[in-house]
Design a protein around this motif. Structure first.
Motif, PDB file in Angstrom:
ATOM      1  N   LEU A 134      83.736   7.411  36.100  1.00  0.00           N
ATOM      2  CA  LEU A 134      84.938   7.949  36.733  1.00  0.00           C
ATOM      3  C   LEU A 134      85.325   7.126  37.955  1.00  0.00           C
ATOM      4  N   LEU A 135      84.342   6.824  38.808  1.00  0.00           N
ATOM      5  CA  LEU A 135      84.631   6.074  40.032  1.00  0.00           C
ATOM      6  C   LEU A 135      85.021   4.627  39.712  1.00  0.00           C
ATOM      7  N   SER A 178      77.390  11.948  55.900  1.00  0.00           N
ATOM      8  CA  SER A 178      77.606  11.961  54.459  1.00  0.00           C
ATOM      9  C   SER A 178      78.682  12.989  54.152  1.00  0.00           C
ATOM     10  N   LEU A 179      79.262  12.918  52.951  1.00  0.00           N
ATOM     11  CA  LEU A 179      80.131  13.974  52.443  1.00  0.00           C
ATOM     12  C   LEU A 179      79.345  14.775  51.417  1.00  0.00           C
ATOM     13  N   HIS A 180      79.376  16.090  51.536  1.00  0.00           N
ATOM     14  CA  HIS A 180      78.698  16.958  50.578  1.00  0.00           C
ATOM     15  C   HIS A 180      79.740  17.833  49.888  1.00  0.00           C
ATOM     16  N   THR A 181      79.674  17.900  48.584  1.00  0.00           N
ATOM     17  CA  THR A 181      80.563  18.797  47.851  1.00  0.00           C
ATOM     18  C   THR A 181      79.836  19.310  46.615  1.00  0.00           C
ATOM     19  N   SER A 182      80.256  20.448  46.112  1.00  0.00           N
ATOM     20  CA  SER A 182      79.745  20.989  44.852  1.00  0.00           C
ATOM     21  C   SER A 182      80.931  21.177  43.919  1.00  0.00           C
ATOM     22  N   VAL A 183      80.740  20.780  42.658  1.00  0.00           N
ATOM     23  CA  VAL A 183      81.819  20.887  41.675  1.00  0.00           C
ATOM     24  C   VAL A 183      81.302  21.580  40.423  1.00  0.00           C
ATOM     25  N   ILE A 184      82.260  22.113  39.650  1.00  0.00           N
ATOM     26  CA  ILE A 184      81.929  22.721  38.363  1.00  0.00           C
ATOM     27  C   ILE A 184      82.050  21.638  37.307  1.00  0.00           C
ATOM     28  N   PHE A 215      73.380  14.936  43.080  1.00  0.00           N
ATOM     29  CA  PHE A 215      73.688  13.544  42.774  1.00  0.00           C
ATOM     30  C   PHE A 215      74.115  12.828  44.050  1.00  0.00           C
ATOM     31  N   ARG A 216      73.745  11.563  44.125  1.00  0.00           N
ATOM     32  CA  ARG A 216      74.039  10.771  45.307  1.00  0.00           C
ATOM     33  C   ARG A 216      74.916   9.593  44.912  1.00  0.00           C
ATOM     34  N   VAL A 217      76.044   9.464  45.594  1.00  0.00           N
ATOM     35  CA  VAL A 217      76.985   8.375  45.355  1.00  0.00           C
ATOM     36  C   VAL A 217      76.980   7.470  46.580  1.00  0.00           C
ATOM     37  N   VAL A 218      76.614   6.210  46.402  1.00  0.00           N
ATOM     38  CA  VAL A 218      76.557   5.253  47.501  1.00  0.00           C
ATOM     39  C   VAL A 218      77.635   4.200  47.271  1.00  0.00           C
ATOM     40  N   VAL A 219      78.566   4.086  48.237  1.00  0.00           N
ATOM     41  CA  VAL A 219      79.688   3.152  48.127  1.00  0.00           C
ATOM     42  C   VAL A 219      79.650   2.167  49.290  1.00  0.00           C
ATOM     43  N   GLY A 220      80.684   1.305  49.357  1.00  0.00           N
ATOM     44  CA  GLY A 220      80.630   0.208  50.317  1.00  0.00           C
ATOM     45  C   GLY A 220      81.079   0.527  51.722  1.00  0.00           C
ATOM     46  N   SER A 221      81.966   1.531  51.898  1.00  0.00           N
ATOM     47  CA  SER A 221      82.534   1.759  53.228  1.00  0.00           C
ATOM     48  C   SER A 221      82.876   3.231  53.422  1.00  0.00           C
ATOM     49  N   ASP A 222      83.196   3.583  54.690  1.00  0.00           N
ATOM     50  CA  ASP A 222      83.603   4.960  54.988  1.00  0.00           C
ATOM     51  C   ASP A 222      84.860   5.331  54.204  1.00  0.00           C
ATOM     52  N   GLU A 223      85.809   4.393  54.138  1.00  0.00           N
ATOM     53  CA  GLU A 223      87.059   4.677  53.425  1.00  0.00           C
ATOM     54  C   GLU A 223      86.803   4.999  51.965  1.00  0.00           C
ATOM     55  N   GLU A 224      85.882   4.256  51.335  1.00  0.00           N
ATOM     56  CA  GLU A 224      85.587   4.496  49.927  1.00  0.00           C
ATOM     57  C   GLU A 224      84.901   5.839  49.713  1.00  0.00           C
ATOM     58  N   CYS A 225      84.217   6.361  50.745  1.00  0.00           N
ATOM     59  CA  CYS A 225      83.621   7.700  50.636  1.00  0.00           C
ATOM     60  C   CYS A 225      84.707   8.734  50.346  1.00  0.00           C
ATOM     61  N   ARG A 243      87.800   8.119  49.244  1.00  0.00           N
ATOM     62  CA  ARG A 243      88.449   7.828  47.968  1.00  0.00           C
ATOM     63  C   ARG A 243      87.626   8.381  46.813  1.00  0.00           C
ATOM     64  N   ALA A 244      86.295   8.215  46.901  1.00  0.00           N
ATOM     65  CA  ALA A 244      85.417   8.745  45.852  1.00  0.00           C
ATOM     66  C   ALA A 244      85.495  10.265  45.802  1.00  0.00           C
ATOM     67  N   LEU A 245      85.541  10.890  46.971  1.00  0.00           N
ATOM     68  CA  LEU A 245      85.653  12.347  47.020  1.00  0.00           C
ATOM     69  C   LEU A 245      86.934  12.806  46.328  1.00  0.00           C
ATOM     70  N   GLY A 246      88.058  12.108  46.606  1.00  0.00           N
ATOM     71  CA  GLY A 246      89.318  12.476  45.973  1.00  0.00           C
ATOM     72  C   GLY A 246      89.263  12.345  44.469  1.00  0.00           C
ATOM     73  N   ALA A 247      88.655  11.265  43.977  1.00  0.00           N
ATOM     74  CA  ALA A 247      88.548  11.071  42.528  1.00  0.00           C
ATOM     75  C   ALA A 247      87.714  12.172  41.881  1.00  0.00           C
ATOM     76  N   ILE A 248      86.621  12.550  42.523  1.00  0.00           N
ATOM     77  CA  ILE A 248      85.742  13.591  41.968  1.00  0.00           C
ATOM     78  C   ILE A 248      86.438  14.941  41.961  1.00  0.00           C
ATOM     79  N   HIS A 249      87.142  15.265  43.037  1.00  0.00           N
ATOM     80  CA  HIS A 249      87.825  16.559  43.104  1.00  0.00           C
ATOM     81  C   HIS A 249      89.023  16.619  42.145  1.00  0.00           C
ATOM     82  N   ARG A 250      89.622  15.482  41.856  1.00  0.00           N
ATOM     83  CA  ARG A 250      90.703  15.496  40.869  1.00  0.00           C
ATOM     84  C   ARG A 250      90.158  15.730  39.458  1.00  0.00           C
ATOM     85  N   ARG A 251      88.941  15.278  39.223  1.00  0.00           N
ATOM     86  CA  ARG A 251      88.370  15.398  37.869  1.00  0.00           C
ATOM     87  C   ARG A 251      87.701  16.748  37.626  1.00  0.00           C
ATOM     88  N   TRP A 252      86.959  17.261  38.633  1.00  0.00           N
ATOM     89  CA  TRP A 252      86.241  18.525  38.447  1.00  0.00           C
ATOM     90  C   TRP A 252      86.607  19.493  39.571  1.00  0.00           C
TER      91      TRP A 252
END
Length: 703
Positions: A224-225, A306-312, A264-274, A276-285
């Motif tokens: 997805l990412l 870190s950013l912490h979220t829970s999704v269905i 699950f742990r998602v490690v990306v390159g920068s704060d901005e990508e954190c 962006r990744a959160l937005g992609a995950i929340h759009r999908r689930w």
């Protein structure tokens, strides 16, 4: 066990400039000092400090810290002295070793006292150089890994409980989460073996039934990412057994009802990508409401981001996802130890407690705790609690445990602010000091220099720092009031003596009573741990006889003016005396004076039941005495507005309703018990007369 060259090579791999000679000297010295000592497992004792040093090399710590780990048990368990360590290895290593060394030779009266004294010394050393904590955590982790070799179950449980209460929270506070998780798992296995077995068995069954479900979910998140143009490393795992069990116990649910056991742990390159990744995950689930936490904009107190979220996820599976940059991930893996990691050949600055203000809070608790039990209690409170964020009016961030009140907030900002708090504003609205602060609230403390900590605050505050400060103030206030009361009682005793005292009579009395000074005498008299007869006999031998006491002159009533109810004396709740009532004091050993109105119905019963243990004092209020709470019974007509009329009359007479209780009610009347704060008996009598004159009031009686 690591060989000497293996340990040294590990350090040189990440720090080519490390003091190799220091490490070699420490290795040889520790091996010779421990000699033939054995551990409970049967292994040479020397293997333990070497394994501790090995754990710390994984954290890439400096040579002085590694040497400290190698030597940390030499002072405690061998004939080595601190002076010898300083001479051979320098003052820094000696100071660190001394900080880690437990006070095993102290003569304590209980396990709590021994544990508290060890903790006291450890925390003070930690505040001076945080590397002490890193060595101690590695030491405790290795001890927990070998805990099963200890034969006595009660000793294993004591060590496990201490680990769960003190060391796992300390590891969490400095961001060393892997240390924390392993300590909790090993301690959980010892403290709750049946629960541990149940959770681990079900985790194993889930893993067998689900196959590679974690790998599939991680692969899906990565795919997805990738489609969103984000290069990420994604890994997954089940949560560790203690975390699962704590959630089950906290939510009162079974293992089958627990849905979020995968993380699950998602490690990306920068704060901005954190983000962006959160937005992609929340759009999908779909996101689980209330489960998103942004620790990047508001880091935890230990610096964790870190950013912490829970999704269905698919099949209604709820999963937790942590999103962080590579820098954040390194800090999360090593925690505070990351500050000593070697980057591009340059070592970060070592020593000191940095910006970890919680360490200063713990040291402040050391200064205020009166007993070992209090120290352990407050330290656990300060370290082991879920956190919320609150803001000062200037926008400064303050972290507090869940359930904290403005009292806790005030003491977290500054002890003086806590001592002088009279009220609070939360989000601009005036609230009581007992109000629970919610995450994100802005809190302003209203203060007055005339204010001081109140005993009732102990029921409101929940942080160790606040409770320690309040109890310290109350102890000092209690001592001051006991000195005042003891002086009045001593003057009364001296007035009853048959002759004038000699100038040195008090000095002789202190020696006879084996007391250190006059203050100790006054406190003993106030707390009635010494009877009047014993004091008279010590001051003037032979004066405590019945005949002499009977011939003693009459003395005036002892004034309680200037003393605080609830500290040096208590106003009896059976009769609620107020200034103007004739009062007497009931004295019991090692307790405050209980003040009763002379007409109190239960006074005779109390005197008969405890005649051998109690003394009675003739008391007086003194001129201009402070007010008190009186209790009255008011019977009013059962009609609209009747109770409002009663409250209006009380307000018109400048009295304050403290409590109101409905006792009985029928079709015509209802009876209420009302506690009212009044200045004196005259005001109370005027108030009762005014109430009786009101149309809606049928009867008024003082209880």
């Amino acid at each position: 066990m690591l060989r000497q060259y293996e340990l040294v090579d590990r350090v040189l791999d990440y720090d080519p400039d490390a003091d190799e000679a220091l490490l070699n000297r420490a290795y040889v010295f520790s091996m010779q000092a421990h000699g033939s000592q054995k551990r409970a497992s049967g292994d040479p004792y020397f293997s333990h400090p070497i394994e501790v040093a090995g754990i710390l090399t994984d954290l890439r710590l400096d040579a002085e810290t590694i040497a400290t780990a190698i030597l940390h048990d030499t002072v405690e368990d061998t004939l080595t002295t601190p002076e010898e360590i300083e001479r051979l290895f320098g003052p820094n290593v000696a100071r660190l070793v001394d900080g880690v060394t437990k006070l095993s030779r102290i003569e304590a009266q209980s396990d709590n006292e021994r544990a508290a004294e060890n903790l006291r010394k450890f925390l003070l050393a930690m505040s001076d150089d945080i590397r002490v904590l890193l060595v101690k955590l590695a030491d405790r982790l290795h001890n927990m890994r070998t805990l099963h070799h200890i034969a006595k179950p009660e000793k294993r449980r004591r060590i496990a409980r201490e680990t769960m209460d003190i060391y796992a929270p300390l590891a969490e506070r400095v961001g060393m989460y892997e240390f924390m998780k392993e300590m909790q798992t090993l301690a959980f296995r010892e403290i709750e073996p049946e629960a541990f077995e149940s959770v681990t068995r079900r985790l194993a069954q889930l893993k067998e039934g689900g196959g590679d479900r974690i790998a599939k979910i991680a692969s899906g998140v990565k795919l997805l990412l990738g489609r969103a143009g984000i290069d990420a490393e994604v890994g997954g795992r089940e949560k560790h057994p203690y975390s699962i069990w704590r959630k089950m116990a906290g939510r009162h649910i079974s293992f089958e009802q627990l849905s979020d056991i995968m993380a699950f742990r998602v490690v990306v390159g920068s704060d901005e990508e954190c983000y962006r990744a959160l937005g992609a995950i929340h759009r999908r689930w779909p996101m689980v409401p209330g489960r998103f936490k942004d620790y990047i904009s508001t880091p935890k107190r230990n610096g964790y981001r870190s950013l912490h979220t829970s999704v269905i996820h698919a099949e209604n599976t709820r999963v937790e996802i942590q999103i962080r940059s590579k820098t954040m991930h390194a800090e999360a893996e090593f925690g505070l130890a990351a500050h000593w990691a070697y980057k591009e050949g340059t070592r970060a600055e070592v020593g000191g407690s940095g910006d970890h203000s919680w360490i200063r809070d713990l040291v402040e608790i050391l200064d205020t705790a009166a007993t070992p039990e209090e120290l352990l209690e407050h330290t656990r409170m300060a370290m082991y609690a879920d956190r919320i964020f609150a803001f000062t009016p200037k926008g400064e961030l303050t972290q507090l445990p869940k359930g904290a009140t403005p009292i806790d907030f005030a003491y977290a900002v500054h002890t003086d602010l806590g001592d002088q708090a009279v009220g609070a504003k939360i989000n601009g609205r005036v609230v009581p000091l007992s109000t629970v602060i919610e995450n994100g609230d802005q809190v302003a403390i209203l203060r007055s220099k005339a204010q001081e900590p109140q005993p009732a605050w102990l029921d409101v505050a929940i942080t160790g720092k606040a409770l320690a400060a309040i109890r310290r103030h109350l102890r000092h206030k209690e001592r001051d009031e006991h000195l005042k009361l003891g002086r009045k009682l001593l003057d009364d005793i001296i007035a009853r003596l048959p002759a004038t005292l000699a100038a040195d009579a008090t000095d002789h009395a202190l020696r006879r009573l084996k007391l250190v000074d006059e203050a100790a005498l006054l406190i003993a008299i106030a707390r009635h741990t010494l009877t009047d007869g014993a004091v008279m006999e010590a001051l003037m031998p032979g004066s405590a006889g019945a005949d002499m006491a009977a011939a003693a002159p009459q003395v005036q009533a002892i004034s309680i003016k200037g003393l605080t109810p609830g500290v040096a004396f208590d106003l009896a709740t059976c009769c609620h005396p107020v200034p103007g009532d004739r009062i007497v004091g009931l004295r019991r050993p090692d307790a405050g004076i209980e003040v009763h109105a002379i007409e109190c119905a239960v006074l005779a019963e109390l005197a008969d039941r405890s005649a051998e243990e109690t003394d009675w004092l003739d008391l007086g209020w003194g001129d201009g005495a402070d007010g008190a709470v009186a209790r009255v019974s008011v019977m009013v007509r059962n009609e609209p507005g009747a109770l409002g009329l009663v409250a209006s009359v009380i307000g018109q007479h400048k009295a304050n309703i403290i409590n109101l209780r409905l006792d009985t009610r029928d079709t015509r009347f209802h009876t209420n018990t009302i506690d009212v704060e009044v200045h004196d008996l005259a005001q109370l009598l005027r108030l009762m007369a005014a109430l009786r004159a009101a149309d809606a009031v049928h009867a008024v009686e003082r209880i």
